[in-house]
Design an enzyme around this catalytic site. Structure first.
Site, mmCIF file in Angstrom:
data_model
loop_
_atom_site.group_PDB
_atom_site.id
_atom_site.type_symbol
_atom_site.label_atom_id
_atom_site.label_comp_id
_atom_site.label_asym_id
_atom_site.label_seq_id
_atom_site.Cartn_x
_atom_site.Cartn_y
_atom_site.Cartn_z
ATOM 1 C CD GLN C 194 -2.858 -1.389 0.317
ATOM 2 O OE1 GLN C 194 -3.741 -0.543 0.280
ATOM 3 N NE2 GLN C 194 -2.813 -2.403 -0.547
ATOM 4 N NE ARG C 214 0.966 3.305 3.758
ATOM 5 C CZ ARG C 214 1.506 4.450 4.185
ATOM 6 N NH1 ARG C 214 1.172 4.931 5.363
ATOM 7 N NH2 ARG C 214 2.382 5.099 3.472
ATOM 8 C CB ALA C 235 -11.459 0.692 3.553
ATOM 9 C CG HIS C 236 -7.327 0.450 0.537
ATOM 10 N ND1 HIS C 236 -6.419 -0.482 0.117
ATOM 11 C CD2 HIS C 236 -8.542 -0.104 0.301
ATOM 12 C CE1 HIS C 236 -7.061 -1.522 -0.370
ATOM 13 N NE2 HIS C 236 -8.334 -1.324 -0.271
ATOM 14 C CG ASN C 237 -7.126 4.276 -2.493
ATOM 15 O OD1 ASN C 237 -6.657 3.155 -2.346
ATOM 16 N ND2 ASN C 237 -6.388 5.307 -2.814
#
Lengths: 341, 341, 341
Positions: C194, C214, C235-237
């Site tokens: 990530q 991240r 969560a990511h993004n």
């Protein structure tokens, strides 16, 4: 890295120019000519046509519409993972014990391990070769950490917890706190000592602020390659089979056994003392109250709708029992009418 | 320990041989001849017949089918808890302050208390006799800790938080962070200072990574013997009555009052500003949106089913309102036909 | 502080006596003659008539029934927030680095910042003016903290995380742990590195034990003035628009974009790769599985009922598909009868 070099390192066929040097990674929409990107989710296929990337890892069926150099993979997401490991290698951190760490005399730290700032390692712990104990982590007594484990930071491992090799534990995770064992006794709760511990297999990954309780008598067990996302709660004596992945905010109650290669989506709740067989997929926000004996997909998540139609549906649910009665009455009227005719 | 000694210590009647020495504990299925085990959950009764244990704590009705020495208890789970306290006593940890701990000058630590590695104790804190402040714990200013409390590790207690006696707080718990108080003001959020604190009664237990917010004006309160499992979220100004137990992942919104002797199963959500009376049981994954004034069992958890039948049910729910219309039409047709005949 | 002074400081009209001195704050029911209190939620209007408070901040329509001095505000909750900031100012904590903190050589700490006990700050970090890094916090490498941020205690910030100005992060929060990125490859999970980070805008507030992952490639982003309660999982993004507030225990899956001025109530789950437009309100315990393109209120929380009626409703849901068939049969019978007549 040139595209031909990258293709060789990843063992992928490639198409296009070998002119450009790949200097970084980006998404399909943000990549520039010296960036590598990837297409794995067909949902983003439209973005491929307009990407300005220098090279794209993609599945065979997308090669034709790729405007850039194409690295062809039958598993683009896995190839992407390998490409990142090449292009963005982990920072190398030297072995050694930070002067602010606190280590019990009887702990054994492999000389190739790394213990970072403000960590506290209790008596009888054993830290394997290449392992990293991140800053602010606390290991209670007799914890065993296998080779090349990475406790990122602020992790807690309780008495006797054992991690296999290459386990990654993210910040805030708590492994080996007491299970929730209580006996009601003359109107007060009596705490039932939890004398099991937790055993985590090789290559597991434990998410941030996830909790895994110690067993009541025997151990709570994660087999190898189990992957838990953030804020997952695993109660005492749960067993999770190899290669199972569990998304964020899932809770699993005590003594339930989950099979191998299961996938449990976010925020599900699974009751205690159940058996879930191998290769079960549970969709998001579902409640599992019974054992599952057949592989396949299961769920009970109710998708949100506008507040008015939802309120109306709730009213209708409240009238549902009556509706069955009304239909029964219609059926009776119909059949008595038929009898009368 | 001989069985007769154990029986005497636990004040239980016993049957069978007094030959064997009990050296450890195990489950019904894993126990050997020098192990004590127990039968409390009738679900595991079949395992009794084949146990190889030396002795079993069990209810009177199971004595006849017990192949080992039997310790007879009307509350086997509570007797088991007491037996464990005898056979597996807590490790004795000496009083004193670890040299790596950081203690504000104005903090008062009882000489019989224990402060472990990397702990940080702020100004004005008072730590009672026999209490343990585990490694990596942080106490902000003016925290009061009663006698024999155990903060296992990496606990945070905010300004002015008060714990009674014998409170256990598991790793990662956060007690006394600000409540979620926000006023919308000219298109921006304005933070509302949270000037209450948290008061925890005697004999409470707070699970790993559980959060209990400080009150907005008055305190958030847990009465005595409240037991919270892991990852529970208690919002500001909640009050929880004595002897209530709350399982993992439950969230309780602000200013709700929960009665005494309630049991709330895993992953329930309880809305704010409600009153839940004494002796209410809420089943797993339920949503409580209204006050409850009668003791008893309540729920709204929807059990998962196979994805196809579940999808079909969701479609049917979408058509439910129409179905009411169709039944109404049938009823009208029927009654007009009856009128016509 | 006299009421006239308070009114002037808050820029509010006032009615009543200016005799009393306001020395503290309390709720409507607990306030005494030297206390200020407030009425914002109409639910508590009945308590106004009997309050013993010296002064009350209240909306214009409640002035007539106020038995005490009245400070009149069109936004009483915001005025209350401002009054608290006056009457209960934050304790002033001097700048400087606690001797037990561990700071990497290459970290840059503004001389007006404060680093508290047992904190660990990694290489390349930059801490802005007036910022506080609370006890036991861990900043991995290259973290940037803007002016006047407050990391209360035991916070983790991962590599490259950037906070704007005046961001508050509550204890146990983990910002910038790896997203849950896994590729199945020959029967084993392969970790997808990530390489994005997390960017948090000005004036955000992050609750206790909340986790923000991240990004996989690009950053996870919170725009300015986003407010997250405790135990939220991002969560990511994910991207969250300015001024959105999210209550406790909400989980948002990867790559979902939430608009501005949204309000998401407790324990909701929002699936990945969705778009939620501006000014959407989601009610408690709802499951969002589809994008939302119209502002308004949405939900799917099912309110708990008594266990018997709930069990009966579940049985009826299991028979619902059949009921549609029975109604269809009745309709057919009716129309064939009509045709026959």
């Amino acid at each position: 890295m040139r595209i031909s070099e990258l293709a060789e390192a990843l063992d992928l066929e490639w198409h296009g120019d070998d002119d450009c040097e790949i200097r970084g990674v980006a998404t399909l929409t943000s990549a520039g000519p010296d960036n590598l990107t990837f297409l794995a989710n067909p949902r983003y296929r439209d973005q491929l046509a307009t990407t300005r990337a220098g090279a794209v890892i993609l599945p065979p069926e997308a090669v034709e519409i790729c405007p850039a150099a194409a690295l062809v993979s039958t598993n683009p997401y896995a190839s992407w993972a390998r490409a990142l490991a090449l292009l963005r290698p982990e920072r190398d951190r030297p072995a050694g014990i930070h002067p602010s760490a606190s280590i019990a005399d009887s702990a054994e730290i492999d000389p190739t391990a790394r213990v970072e700032a403000q960590a506290a390692i209790g008596p009888g712990c054993r830290i394997g070769p290449g392992a990293t104990i991140g800053p602010g982590s606390v290991l209670d007594n007799d914890v065993e950490i296998g080779a090349d484990c990475r406790l990122i930071a602020r992790v807690y491992l309780g008495p006797g917890v054992r991690l296999g090799s290459r386990v990654i534990v993210h910040p805030g995770a708590v492994i080996g706190a007491d299970g929730f064992g209580l006996a009601m006794d003359s109107g007060r709760w009596l705490k039932v000592p939890q004398v099991g511990s937790v055993r985590i297999g090789d290559d597991c990954e434990i998410g941030a602020n996830t909790t895994i309780d110690r067993g009541a008598v025997e151990d709570t067990v994660l087999e190898e390659d189990v992957r838990l996302d953030n804020q997952v709660q695993i109660a005492h004596n749960v067993q999770i089979g190899a290669h199972t992945a569990i998304a964020g905010c899932v809770g699993i109650a005590g003594s339930t056994r989950i099979g191998r290669y299961c996938m449990i989506a976010g925020a599900c709740g699974i009751a205690g003392h159940l058996e879930i067989c191998d290769r079960v997929v549970i969709t998001a926000m579902s409640t599992v109250l019974d054992s599952i004996t057949e592989p396949g997909q299961y769920g009970s998540g109710v998708p949100a709708r506008g507040q008015r139609p939802w309120q109306r549906l709730l009213v209708r649910l409240g009238q549902l029992d009556q509706l069955f009665g009304r239909v029964r009455a219609l059926e009776r009227t119909g059949s008595s009418r038929d009898n009368n005719q």
